[in-house]
Design a protein around this motif. Structure first.
Motif, PDB file in Angstrom:
ATOM      1  N   ARG A 204     -19.822 -11.332 -15.909  1.00 34.42           N
ATOM      2  CA  ARG A 204     -20.970 -10.587 -16.779  1.00 34.42           C
ATOM      3  C   ARG A 204     -21.346  -9.303 -15.541  1.00 34.42           C
ATOM      4  N   ALA A 205     -20.808  -9.283 -14.510  1.00 33.38           N
ATOM      5  CA  ALA A 205     -20.981  -8.990 -14.351  1.00 33.38           C
ATOM      6  C   ALA A 205     -19.543  -7.711 -13.815  1.00 33.38           C
ATOM      7  N   ALA A 206     -18.662  -7.969 -14.321  1.00 42.14           N
ATOM      8  CA  ALA A 206     -16.698  -7.174 -14.278  1.00 42.14           C
ATOM      9  C   ALA A 206     -17.676  -6.929 -15.520  1.00 42.14           C
ATOM     10  N   TYR A 207     -18.269  -7.391 -16.885  1.00 38.69           N
ATOM     11  CA  TYR A 207     -18.202  -6.304 -18.326  1.00 38.69           C
ATOM     12  C   TYR A 207     -19.621  -5.532 -17.519  1.00 38.69           C
ATOM     13  N   GLU A 208     -20.682  -5.889 -17.493  1.00 40.03           N
ATOM     14  CA  GLU A 208     -21.523  -4.986 -17.465  1.00 40.03           C
ATOM     15  C   GLU A 208     -20.431  -3.302 -16.809  1.00 40.03           C
ATOM     16  N   GLY A 209     -19.963  -3.564 -15.367  1.00 39.72           N
ATOM     17  CA  GLY A 209     -18.882  -2.143 -14.929  1.00 39.72           C
ATOM     18  C   GLY A 209     -18.135  -2.274 -16.003  1.00 39.72           C
ATOM     19  N   ALA A 210     -17.564  -2.808 -16.747  1.00 43.12           N
ATOM     20  CA  ALA A 210     -16.846  -1.739 -17.006  1.00 43.12           C
ATOM     21  C   ALA A 210     -17.017  -1.079 -18.069  1.00 43.12           C
ATOM     22  N   ARG A 211     -18.376  -1.940 -19.273  1.00 39.88           N
ATOM     23  CA  ARG A 211     -19.527  -0.737 -19.979  1.00 39.88           C
ATOM     24  C   ARG A 211     -19.826   0.608 -18.895  1.00 39.88           C
ATOM     25  N   ALA A 212     -20.243   0.527 -18.555  1.00 41.26           N
ATOM     26  CA  ALA A 212     -20.774   1.237 -18.000  1.00 41.26           C
ATOM     27  C   ALA A 212     -20.173   2.724 -17.980  1.00 41.26           C
ATOM     28  N   ALA A 213     -18.459   2.504 -16.770  1.00 44.03           N
ATOM     29  CA  ALA A 213     -17.284   2.917 -16.752  1.00 44.03           C
ATOM     30  C   ALA A 213     -16.490   3.826 -18.004  1.00 44.03           C
ATOM     31  N   VAL A 238     -13.178  -3.608 -22.599  1.00 44.15           N
ATOM     32  CA  VAL A 238     -14.523  -3.828 -22.415  1.00 44.15           C
ATOM     33  C   VAL A 238     -14.534  -5.657 -23.334  1.00 44.15           C
ATOM     34  N   ALA A 239     -14.189  -5.734 -24.992  1.00 46.06           N
ATOM     35  CA  ALA A 239     -14.092  -6.714 -25.456  1.00 46.06           C
ATOM     36  C   ALA A 239     -12.999  -7.637 -24.989  1.00 46.06           C
ATOM     37  N   VAL A 240     -12.429  -7.875 -25.002  1.00 50.47           N
ATOM     38  CA  VAL A 240     -11.637  -9.418 -23.599  1.00 50.47           C
ATOM     39  C   VAL A 240     -12.648  -9.703 -22.474  1.00 50.47           C
ATOM     40  N   LEU A 241     -13.603  -8.310 -21.644  1.00 50.45           N
ATOM     41  CA  LEU A 241     -14.158  -9.118 -20.252  1.00 50.45           C
ATOM     42  C   LEU A 241     -15.268  -9.526 -21.573  1.00 50.45           C
TER      43      LEU A 241
END
Length: 612
Positions: A204-213, A238-241
């Motif tokens: 979830r942290a990786a997803y949120e970081g990717a979404r913000a980027a 982001v979809a994959v994460l």
């Protein structure tokens, strides 16, 4: 609903691949619509989907191989959105890695699953985005399958894998550019490294970081800002994460949280996709206020970028690949070389496609070569002007063909082709994409292979959900497809055309001549490796030692039942004199029977024979 994995294991990898394939399938059109960099050719979503489909098929092959070893029937525990059984044939070698000596474990090893995922993505990578995604998955596999005492099945291990993924992908791109999928991957890795907890928390942290980027990418690339969109490759990642989050938590992140347009306005199911395409097209074809950057980070010229995309798999040593990078870097841009251990996927945009392929020949053995011309109306090759909206044609034929020669023949006859090389059957996603490329209201689908029946049926069903009327004619050989195509008349009613094509295909008996790969039992007796086999309607009818003599025996058997037309399709390795010999044989022994000869190229079989 399948049980949520508590740690990284083979089942978690399988579930992740399935969820990712489902999510990319849902987001494919919107990702295609916002694709403006490095080339505004509207295929990033499709390329990512096909890449993940290949990875998923490879993982399914590992589970199928393990189930066969255990003597039981495999029951998928991943999402029901993917049935990879029809796509397993190209991954037997990967599946074989799951077979271990001694007692059979409950399931495949994590190392087997992640190696398969990475290998499947590598051999199926499409486009710039798919190639980078393949390297991201390879980087993860290097950590998760490492032979060490450290455990990599918990949240910390997942964080390490995401870090390696981002770093290895950046190294694979010769000239990295910020504001792309590389930026999104790095942000995901940074967030995962700072996270604590189990795999779900790290994902979830990786997803949120990717979404913000991802939301910040328009501020890093001028072409994104002008179009008012985020980076398409980053959106796919982001979809994959998001699928990774669902794997470990059982809950998919809210789709509305994923930005597609700058300003966080999202394209939803009710959006006007045509309007979005028009907005993007207008933005990317506007003359920029200042010189931007092309895909390799160098200043873009006013004349536009290279005209061709060249992709191929390459068997080569590391030193040769290093030299290849330098040469391709001088030829074009968007250069990405991923892989290792002797197998590489090469992607580059160039004006001289032949030189890019020749460079691969000098480095090693290139194969599965794909060359795409961007077209005169592509925003990558023109500096200004709008791209006309392509009108749908009424009817088209989509055909799977086994060699380059037949692909040219079918194309000249007006068909949209999917090339199937020996041992590399196309997946259903490739057939669906070919139907989309045909851009027709009605499509006749010719699989030209009995083994592709289920794959073609799945593709036809998917195309129907997209509003295309599809008829599947169960052709079992390319010569049956030739017969069907010969009577195709787009001007008559759809049902009548399909009936005529089906009748022509059904009236064509087919055979092939090939070399036996191993000793085996056949209907004609026991064959040895290296024997020449003559197969009629899929069954071995003749076993011989000479290609021409075996082909003549097969042809005589077929013409014994009558016939008016003989079609011969020669493979690259067929003897030079075989066509003349068989034509002479038909002319001397069978009155009123015509013969036509085609060159099939690298089609696997030495010779294909059709008798109408």
């Amino acid at each position: 609903m399948p049980q949520v994995p508590q740690r990284l294991d083979a089942s978690a990898v399988r579930a992740w691949c399935g969820f990712a394939l489902r999510e990319l399938g849902r987001a494919r059109e919107e990702i295609d619509a916002i694709n403006v960099y490095p080339v505004a050719d509207g295929d990033t979503g499709t390329n990512l989907y096909l890449t993940v489909e290949s990875a998923t098929a490879a993982v399914e092959a590992v589970f199928a191989g393990h189930a066969a070893l255990a003597g039981g029937k495999e029951t998928p525990d991943g999402p029901e959105a993917f049935d990879g059984r029809e796509a397993l044939d190209g991954h037997e070698a990967v599946a074989g890695q799951a077979v271990s000596h001694g007692r059979v474990p409950e399931g495949p090893a994590l190392a087997d699953a992640v190696h398969a995922m990475a290998h499947g993505a590598l051999i199926g990578a499409r486009g710039n985005s798919g190639t980078i995604l393949a390297q991201l998955l390879r980087g993860m596999a290097q950590v998760l399958a490492a032979d060490s005492d450290a455990t990599h099945t918990d949240g910390q291990g997942l964080g390490l894998a995401l870090r390696r993924a981002a770093d290895s992908a950046r190294q694979a791109v010769v000239h990295p550019v910020e504001g792309t999928v590389l930026t999104v991957a790095s942000a995901a890795a940074d967030a995962a490294s700072d996270a604590e907890g189990d795999c779900g928390a790290v994902a979830r942290a990786a997803y949120e970081g990717a979404r913000a980027a991802l939301a910040a990418t328009p501020g890093q690339l001028a072409v994104l800002e002008r179009a008012g969109v985020v980076d398409a490759g980053g959106r796919g990642l982001v979809a994959v994460l998001g699928a990774l989050v669902e794997t470990f938590t059982g809950e998919a992140p809210a789709a509305a949280a994923v930005p597609v347009l700058a300003g966080h306005a999202r394209v939803g199911a009710d959006s006007d996709a045509t309007g979005l395409h028009a907005r993007v097209d207008a933005a990317v074809t506007e003359p920029p206020e200042e010189v931007g950057e092309c895909a390799d980070g160098a200043p873009a010229s006013e004349e536009g970028g290279p005209a061709f995309e060249v992709i191929y798999l390459l068997e080569a040593e590391d030193a040769a690949v290093a030299r290849l990078r330098d040469r391709l870097d001088a030829l074009g841009d968007s250069l990405v070389v991923v892989g290792g251990d002797g197998l590489w996927n090469v992607h580059v945009h160039v004006d001289d496609a032949g030189a890019a392929v020749e460079a691969g020949v000098e480095a090693g053995r290139p194969y599965r070569i794909r060359i795409t011309h961007f077209g005169l109306d592509d925003a990558h090759t023109t500096g200004a002007g709008s791209r006309p909206v392509r009108e749908r044609v009424e009817r088209a034929v989509v055909a799977v063909v086994p060699g380059e020669g037949l692909a040219g023949l079918y194309t000249e006859a007006g068909a949209t082709t999917v090339l199937a090389r020996p041992g590399e059957p196309p997946a259903s996603g490739e057939l669906v994409e070919a139907v989309r490329r045909a851009h027709a209201r009605e499509v006749v689908l010719l699989p030209n292979d009995a083994e592709l029946r289920h794959t073609a049926a799945a593709a036809a069903e998917q195309a129907r959900t997209e509003g295309v009327r599809v008829a599947l004619i169960p052709t079992r050989s390319a010569v049956q497809g030739i017969a069907a195509l010969a009577v195709h008349e787009p001007g008559r009613r759809f049902d009548e055309d399909v009936v005529a094509m089906t009748s022509a295909a059904g009236a064509t008996r087919y055979a092939e001549v090939e070399v036996a790969e191993r000793q085996s039992w056949t209907m004609a007796g026991i064959c040895q490796a290296g024997d020449i086999l003559g197969l009629i309607e899929g069954d071995v009818a003749v076993i011989g030692s000479d290609v021409t003599a075996t082909a003549e025996a097969v042809l005589n058997r077929m013409l014994a039942a009558g016939g008016e037309m003989v079609t011969l399709v020669l493979g690259d390795e067929a003897p030079d004199t075989i066509a003349a010999h068989l034509e002479s044989r038909v002319r001397e022994s069978y009155l009123a029977v015509d013969t036509v000869v085609y060159r099939g190229g690298r089609q696997g079989a030495l010779l294909l024979i059709g008798v109408e």
